[in-house]
Design a protein around this motif. Structure first.
Motif, PDB file in Angstrom:
ATOM      1  N   LEU A  59      -5.769  -0.781  -2.177  1.00  0.00           N
ATOM      2  CA  LEU A  59      -5.283   0.117  -1.110  1.00  0.00           C
ATOM      3  C   LEU A  59      -5.437  -0.430   0.694  1.00  0.00           C
ATOM      4  CD1 LEU A  59      -6.508   3.582  -2.005  1.00  0.00           C
ATOM      5  CD2 LEU A  59      -3.946   3.156  -2.478  1.00  0.00           C
ATOM      6  N   LEU A  60      -6.274  -0.763   1.515  1.00  0.00           N
ATOM      7  CA  LEU A  60      -5.984  -0.793   2.690  1.00  0.00           C
ATOM      8  C   LEU A  60      -5.611  -2.186   3.302  1.00  0.00           C
ATOM      9  CD1 LEU A  60      -9.830  -0.735   2.965  1.00  0.00           C
ATOM     10  CD2 LEU A  60      -8.706   1.113   4.032  1.00  0.00           C
ATOM     11  N   LEU A  61      -5.585  -3.361   1.398  1.00  0.00           N
ATOM     12  CA  LEU A  61      -4.880  -4.243   2.257  1.00  0.00           C
ATOM     13  C   LEU A  61      -3.617  -4.538   2.082  1.00  0.00           C
ATOM     14  CD1 LEU A  61      -6.760  -7.237   0.295  1.00  0.00           C
ATOM     15  CD2 LEU A  61      -6.597  -7.019   2.001  1.00  0.00           C
TER      16      LEU A  61
ATOM     17  N   LEU B  35       1.273  -4.879   7.849  1.00  0.00           N
ATOM     18  CA  LEU B  35       1.273  -5.073   9.248  1.00  0.00           C
ATOM     19  C   LEU B  35       1.633  -6.709  10.103  1.00  0.00           C
ATOM     20  CD1 LEU B  35      -2.011  -3.219  10.017  1.00  0.00           C
ATOM     21  CD2 LEU B  35       0.381  -2.872  11.468  1.00  0.00           C
ATOM     22  N   PHE B  36       1.173  -7.555   8.663  1.00  0.00           N
ATOM     23  CA  PHE B  36       1.355  -8.885   8.720  1.00  0.00           C
ATOM     24  C   PHE B  36       2.593  -9.247   8.342  1.00  0.00           C
ATOM     25  CE2 PHE B  36       1.587 -12.712   6.180  1.00  0.00           C
ATOM     26  CZ  PHE B  36       1.103 -13.952   6.845  1.00  0.00           C
TER      27      PHE B  36
ATOM     28  N   ASP C 120       8.788 -10.067  13.077  1.00  0.00           N
ATOM     29  CA  ASP C 120       9.132  -9.771  14.915  1.00  0.00           C
ATOM     30  C   ASP C 120       8.474 -10.960  15.565  1.00  0.00           C
ATOM     31  OD1 ASP C 120      10.041  -8.773  16.935  1.00  0.00           O
ATOM     32  OD2 ASP C 120       8.069  -6.872  16.685  1.00  0.00           O
TER      33      ASP C 120
ATOM     34  N   THR D 196     -10.004  -1.413  -2.029  1.00  0.00           N
ATOM     35  CA  THR D 196      -9.590  -3.381  -1.240  1.00  0.00           C
ATOM     36  C   THR D 196      -7.644  -3.028  -1.268  1.00  0.00           C
ATOM     37  OG1 THR D 196     -11.106  -4.028  -2.775  1.00  0.00           O
ATOM     38  CG2 THR D 196     -12.335  -3.585  -0.945  1.00  0.00           C
TER      39      THR D 196
ATOM     40  N   TYR E 289       3.488   1.409  -4.707  1.00  0.00           N
ATOM     41  CA  TYR E 289       3.006   3.499  -5.001  1.00  0.00           C
ATOM     42  C   TYR E 289       4.076   3.126  -6.262  1.00  0.00           C
ATOM     43  CZ  TYR E 289       1.243   2.206  -1.346  1.00  0.00           C
ATOM     44  OH  TYR E 289       0.370   1.915   0.321  1.00  0.00           O
TER      45      TYR E 289
ATOM     46  N   PHE F 204      -2.016  -2.085   3.989  1.00  0.00           N
ATOM     47  CA  PHE F 204      -1.468  -1.769   5.386  1.00  0.00           C
ATOM     48  C   PHE F 204      -1.409  -2.805   6.024  1.00  0.00           C
ATOM     49  CE2 PHE F 204      -3.343   1.858   3.405  1.00  0.00           C
ATOM     50  CZ  PHE F 204      -2.298   3.226   4.315  1.00  0.00           C
ATOM     51  N   VAL F 205      -2.914  -3.807   6.006  1.00  0.00           N
ATOM     52  CA  VAL F 205      -2.951  -5.008   6.229  1.00  0.00           C
ATOM     53  C   VAL F 205      -1.768  -6.251   6.114  1.00  0.00           C
ATOM     54  CG1 VAL F 205      -4.865  -7.702   6.578  1.00  0.00           C
ATOM     55  CG2 VAL F 205      -5.156  -5.034   6.225  1.00  0.00           C
TER      56      VAL F 205
ATOM     57  N   SER G  83       5.850  -7.389   9.272  1.00  0.00           N
ATOM     58  CA  SER G  83       6.130  -6.741  10.355  1.00  0.00           C
ATOM     59  C   SER G  83       5.683  -7.826  11.505  1.00  0.00           C
ATOM     60  CB  SER G  83       5.422  -5.094  10.423  1.00  0.00           C
ATOM     61  OG  SER G  83       6.101  -5.051  12.314  1.00  0.00           O
ATOM     62  N   MET G  84       4.529  -8.416  11.828  1.00  0.00           N
ATOM     63  CA  MET G  84       4.297  -9.549  12.447  1.00  0.00           C
ATOM     64  C   MET G  84       5.244 -10.357  12.753  1.00  0.00           C
ATOM     65  SD  MET G  84       0.842 -10.937  13.639  1.00  0.00           S
ATOM     66  CE  MET G  84       1.324 -12.227  12.038  1.00  0.00           C
TER      67      MET G  84
END
Lengths: 314, 349
Positions: free
Chosen positions: B150-152, B158-159, B165, B148, B281, B154-155, B161-162
């Motif tokens: 690790l997956l967060l 992206l958050f 932008d 979880t 990392y 990426f989230v 980046s949003m």
């Protein structure tokens, strides 16, 4: 609403589903195989990256596409050997060792790639796998373009998942793998060598992960670029839990997941400008977390998962 | 051949372990350099001189080490309690964006002495929140936090980046997605004039000593260690496991968030999606190289920063891909794992 229905009824969506699912199927059954023997392999993200690189590089240097797939499998197996040496022989933490393998495999892949392929404005490409024309099936209306217009590795992945389900459930080898993953001491008492089984499962599983990565560069795209695996390996680890460690469910899980992904990609073009595209890109990762939360308690975990086995030590 | 647990470990062995591990990693990486057709010793000399050969390069290496100390501590604190926080990268970015947004929209105009500590708190809380999500999933639904967190990552990226932008986008950046520059009063003072080196380094080192003190001299330090060594035993001995893990997560996530905050306030002043070259990392490697010792983290971060800055320079002059730094750092993690094993076990025939 009709826009949503149009998306679901298009053959293009379903063709994309199988395409997106293929690397996930291969990665998930690879991770599942080694976890059923009791070894968590977090090297998956790096192994897929390395498989994608080495498969592509082999073909770029003039070899046949299938030789590229083989190279990816061998490359994956090599890192599987490393992970087993660390976690099976030495019994080190599977978490940390797996992360180490991921860091090493991916940075090694980037290093080799940069060394062999100089920086260029447009990345060099290869001719990837072409869709197979299956007589009779590919020309069916709707079903033809939706399900029977895939490249060979996709059918291979589905076949391997079904074969693995059979091997694990119905064969002596499968029994040995399951025993090792549930209780290695009992397995040893029955004449099974848990060390050998774990080595075999991790190496074979890593080979599958390597091929999963290679699908990205040899079929889905035609070039390699760093970070292209984009967390697919971690999603596979989540899918193993979602599948409750069963290959047939892993196949369905990967396809279901790919359906969501293909759907959001199309929804993105419909809702372009209204919702930021990043929201859509987050969906696969959030979906994996939700799947984990829903399934983690219900899933049947192999009882000896993440427990090192040392002869004569409890 | 079998392994037998060592009865006792000599101090010399414990100190020699990371050195041996790094030497082994450098030797293997040396083979890769040789295969690329470059003279190995010259390449390593070039790495060393590129990292420390001039005032500019030395300050650059120290600047790179500062966030690595903090992300390394974030990993070390969590790993000691067997809380597998691999989400340092996401927490770093969330801390950075929260602090920069707070500086632009909430605290603009406040004096430095007030604003900077407030921003540190905001960034740390952002990192904490991101780690408390996977921790509560673990405590409530027994979801493994490795995947979880690790997956967060990426989230979170992206958050960010949003946001940069979208609502936080700097209108004056010619369309580039980046956040508005923080208030001038929020910029960290320099440690040395005419360099990028800021007080973040000092803060990171002080925190390392603080954590060392907490871990060795307080009840909480013992509890968090017990939670990692043997959770059921710890519960039996009266350690409140859930509460201990929550505090550990707050410290760990907070440190990673603080790392992002300090990086944005100290170096660039605004957030882009390449603010971190994988500090989160690399922090994991730093923690493992230090064998989870907070003071060791400072040295391990320095080594890692040296490799990254040095390899940049070496790459430019000798044509070896800069990724050799990542390879060496990953290899030193793996060889450290093996080396630590052999301080605990000996081979018996």
């Amino acid at each position: 609403m009709s826009a949503l229905f149009d998306i679901l009824a298009s053959a293009g969506l379903w063709a994309a589903v199988l395409r997106i699912a293929t690397p996930l199927i291969l990665g998930t059954i690879g991770a599942l195989l080694s976890e059923r023997a009791g070894v968590l392999n977090l090297g998956i993200e790096g192994i897929m990256t390395f498989g994608a690189m080495v498969g592509w590089l082999t073909v770029y240097n003039g070899a046949d596409l299938w030789v590229g797939v083989l190279a990816a499998a061998l490359g994956g197996a090599m890192f599987g050997l490393l992970h087993s040496a660390l976690t099976v022989t030495l019994g080190l933490s599977q978490h940390v060792s797996g992360l180490g393998v991921t860091l090493f495999a991916s940075s090694f892949a980037y290093y080799v790639f940069r060394l062999m392929v100089p920086v260029a404005g447009t990345p060099p490409t290869i001719t990837p796998f072409q869709p197979l024309d299956i007589p009779g099936l590919s020309s069916l209306p709707f079903f033809g373009p939706a399900f029977f217009n895939q490249t060979a590795p996709t059918y291979l992945a589905i076949g391997l998942a079904i074969a693995l389900a059979y091997v694990i459930a119905r064969t002596p080898v499968g029994l040995a793998i399951r025993m090792t993953g549930e209780n290695p001491h009992a397995a040893e008492a029955q004449g099974v060598n848990p060390m050998a089984v774990r080595y075999g499962a991790v190496i074979a599983g890593s080979a599958l992960m390597g091929v999963g990565g290679a699908f990205l560069t040899l079929s889905a795209f035609n070039s390699f670029f760093p970070t292209m695996v984009q967390g697919r390996g971690w999603i596979c680890i989540a899918l193993v839990v979602f599948a409750s460690w069963r290959p047939e469910r892993a196949l369905l899980g990967a396809i279901l997941f790919a359906l969501f992904d293909a759907f959001q990609l199309r929804l993105q073009t419909v809702l372009n400008g209204v919702v930021p595209y990043q929201i859509f890109l987050m969906i696969p990762y959030l979906l994996s977390i939700v799947a984990l939360a829903v399934m983690a308690r219900r899933a049947r975990v192999p009882q000896a998962l993440m427990q090192p086995y040392r002869r004569g030590e409890r | 051949m079998r392994f037998e647990r060592r009865e006792h470990r000599s101090t010399l062995l414990v100190i020699a372990t990371p050195i041996l591990a790094v030497v082994a990693a450098l030797a293997i990486a040396g083979v890769l350099i040789a295969l690329a057709g470059a003279p190995v010793f010259q390449a390593y000399w070039k790495i060393l001189t590129s990292a420390f050969g001039s005032r500019l390069s030395a300050t650059e290496t120290l600047t790179r080490a500062s966030p690595l100390i903090l992300t390394g501590l974030a990993a070390a604190v969590a790993f000691r309690a067997r809380l597998w926080n691999i989400g340092g990268e996401g927490q770093f970015y969330l801390g950075a964006i929260a602090a920069s947004a707070a500086s632009v929209h909430l605290f603009a105009g406040l004096p430095s002495l007030l604003q900077i500590p407030l921003l540190f708190a905001v960034g740390a809380v952002a990192g904490m929140v991101l780690l408390l999500v996977p921790l509560s999933l673990r405590l409530r639904f027994s979801v493994d936090e490795v995947v979880t967190t690790l997956l967060l990552n990426f989230v979170a990226l992206l958050f960010v980046s949003m946001l940069i932008d979208g609502v936080l986008k700097d209108p004056a950046a010619f369309g580039w997605p980046q956040s508005e520059a923080v208030d001038a009063a929020a910029r960290l003072p320099k440690l040395l004039a005419r360099s990028r080196l800021h007080i973040g380094l000092g803060i990171a080192v002080v925190i390392a000593f603080l954590i060392y003190f907490v871990q060795t001299r307080t009840v909480f330090g013992v509890q968090s260690r017990a939670a990692g060594l043997n959770p059921s035993g710890a519960v039996f001995a009266g350690v409140p496991l859930g509460r201990t893990l929550v505090i550990v997560a707050m410290i760990s996530g907070g440190l990673a968030g603080l790392a992002g905050t300090i990086e944005v306030l100290g170096v660039k002043g605004y957030v882009t999606t390449d603010l971190s070259p994988g500090y989160g990392y690399s922090g994991i490697v730093v923690a493992m190289l230090a064998n989870l010792n907070p003071l060791g983290v400072v040295l391990a971060a320095l080594f890692t920063a040296t490799m990254f800055v040095g390899a940049d320079g070496m790459s430019r002059s000798m044509g070896i891909p800069t990724y050799i730094a990542d390879v060496t750092v990953a290899l030193s993690l793996l060889s450290m794992l093996v080396a630590v094993f052999f301080t605990q076990y000996r081979i018996r025939r």
